[in-house]
Enzyme design. Structure first.
Site, PDB file in Angstrom:
ATOM      1  N   CYS A  86       0.842  -1.201   0.000  1.00  0.00           N
ATOM      2  CA  CYS A  86       0.000   0.000   0.000  1.00  0.00           C
ATOM      3  C   CYS A  86       0.879   1.253   0.000  1.00  0.00           C
ATOM      4  O   CYS A  86       1.528   1.548  -0.994  1.00  0.00           O
ATOM      5  CB  CYS A  86      -0.981  -0.052   1.158  1.00  0.00           C
ATOM      6  SG  CYS A  86      -2.373   1.092   0.977  1.00  0.00           S
ATOM      7  N   HIS A 196      -3.478  -5.728   1.006  1.00  0.00           N
ATOM      8  CA  HIS A 196      -2.854  -5.998   2.304  1.00  0.00           C
ATOM      9  C   HIS A 196      -2.892  -7.494   2.649  1.00  0.00           C
ATOM     10  O   HIS A 196      -3.798  -7.947   3.352  1.00  0.00           O
ATOM     11  CB  HIS A 196      -3.593  -5.224   3.404  1.00  0.00           C
ATOM     12  CG  HIS A 196      -3.354  -3.756   3.390  1.00  0.00           C
ATOM     13  ND1 HIS A 196      -2.322  -3.161   4.086  1.00  0.00           N
ATOM     14  CD2 HIS A 196      -4.013  -2.752   2.763  1.00  0.00           C
ATOM     15  CE1 HIS A 196      -2.365  -1.850   3.885  1.00  0.00           C
ATOM     16  NE2 HIS A 196      -3.376  -1.574   3.090  1.00  0.00           N
ATOM     17  N   GLU A 198      -1.165  -9.023   4.806  1.00  0.00           N
ATOM     18  CA  GLU A 198      -0.976  -9.216   6.248  1.00  0.00           C
ATOM     19  C   GLU A 198      -2.294  -9.237   7.008  1.00  0.00           C
ATOM     20  O   GLU A 198      -2.340  -9.675   8.159  1.00  0.00           O
ATOM     21  CB  GLU A 198      -0.059  -8.119   6.819  1.00  0.00           C
ATOM     22  CG  GLU A 198      -0.679  -6.741   6.972  1.00  0.00           C
ATOM     23  CD  GLU A 198      -0.658  -5.897   5.714  1.00  0.00           C
ATOM     24  OE1 GLU A 198      -0.897  -4.680   5.813  1.00  0.00           O
ATOM     25  OE2 GLU A 198      -0.417  -6.457   4.620  1.00  0.00           O
TER      26      GLU A 198
END
Length: 222
Positions: A86, A196, A198
């Site tokens: 990002c 994302h 994660e």
């Protein structure tokens, strides 16, 4: 494998990234600050998402000029793996470590939702845990994720397999050219992506489609 996470004022996904790396590798990553001129001996450097320096000037423009980014670029030239997610992707582009530009979303609105990604290149250090063409789920949260590159650069990215992730099944959230969601540099050791991973690594997140990326890059068996 040793990892380090870059911390910059305004980033807000550093804790998420540190938690993911710790959970999957079993070791908490080191942290480095914007004023650091050297980076410890690590195998992976991660620049997480957020709004570094309030996105003033352009997203990532100020962060890209911090001393730590010169150190990141030097380590990348030596083959160290670098992941930018990002705002981290935006910083890598602004630092000249990845080609192209990230512009305002086509809608001119902040987008926060789940998208689908097609794994376009499963032969990188970041994606070897996926199958070629595999479609995975992944959340996005950004205002300036509209990837653009001039025709010559775009042809090179496509022709040399540097497009790693592509928005799939009509889920492009930002108008990104060729539905590009993530690219690697010509050496294959620097990956920038807007989604994302994660935030989708375990059942508590509602799925684990992002986990193979970290298992791949950290050398952890699935």
């Amino acid at each position: 494998m040793k990892a380090a996470v870059v911390l910059l004022p305004g980033l807000n996904r550093d804790r998420d990234m540190i938690a993911a790396l710790t959970k999957i590798s079993g070791h908490r990553p080191l942290t480095v600050w914007e004023t650091d001129t050297t980076i410890p001996d690590v195998d992976l450097i991660v620049i997480p998402g957020g709004f570094s320096y309030g996105d003033y000037l352009r997203c990532g423009a100020i962060a890209a000029r911090m001393p730590v980014m010169r150190a990141v670029a030097e380590r990348a030239k030596k083959g160290v793996l670098v992941l930018g997610v990002c705002n981290g992707f935006q910083i890598l582009v602004e630092a000249g470590m990845l080609p192209g530009a990230l512009m305002r979303n086509a809608s001119l609105k902040f987008v926060c939702r789940e998208v689908k990604l097609s794994v376009e290149n499963a032969n990188t250090a970041f994606t070897r845990g996926y199958r070629p063409g595999q479609v995975i789920r992944c959340p996005v949260a950004h205002h300036d994720g509209n990837y653009f590159a001039d025709p010559e650069t775009l042809a090179r990215l496509e022709g040399e397999g540097q497009v790693v992730f592509r928005y799939a099944e009509g889920t492009n959230p930002n108008g990104s050219i060729n539905d590009i969601a993530g690219i690697v540099d010509s050496g294959g050791n620097v990956l920038g992506m807007m989604p994302h991973p994660e935030n989708l690594i375990e059942p508590a997140h509602g799925g684990s489609d992002g986990r193979p990326l970290f298992e791949s890059v950290l050398g952890v068996a699935a």
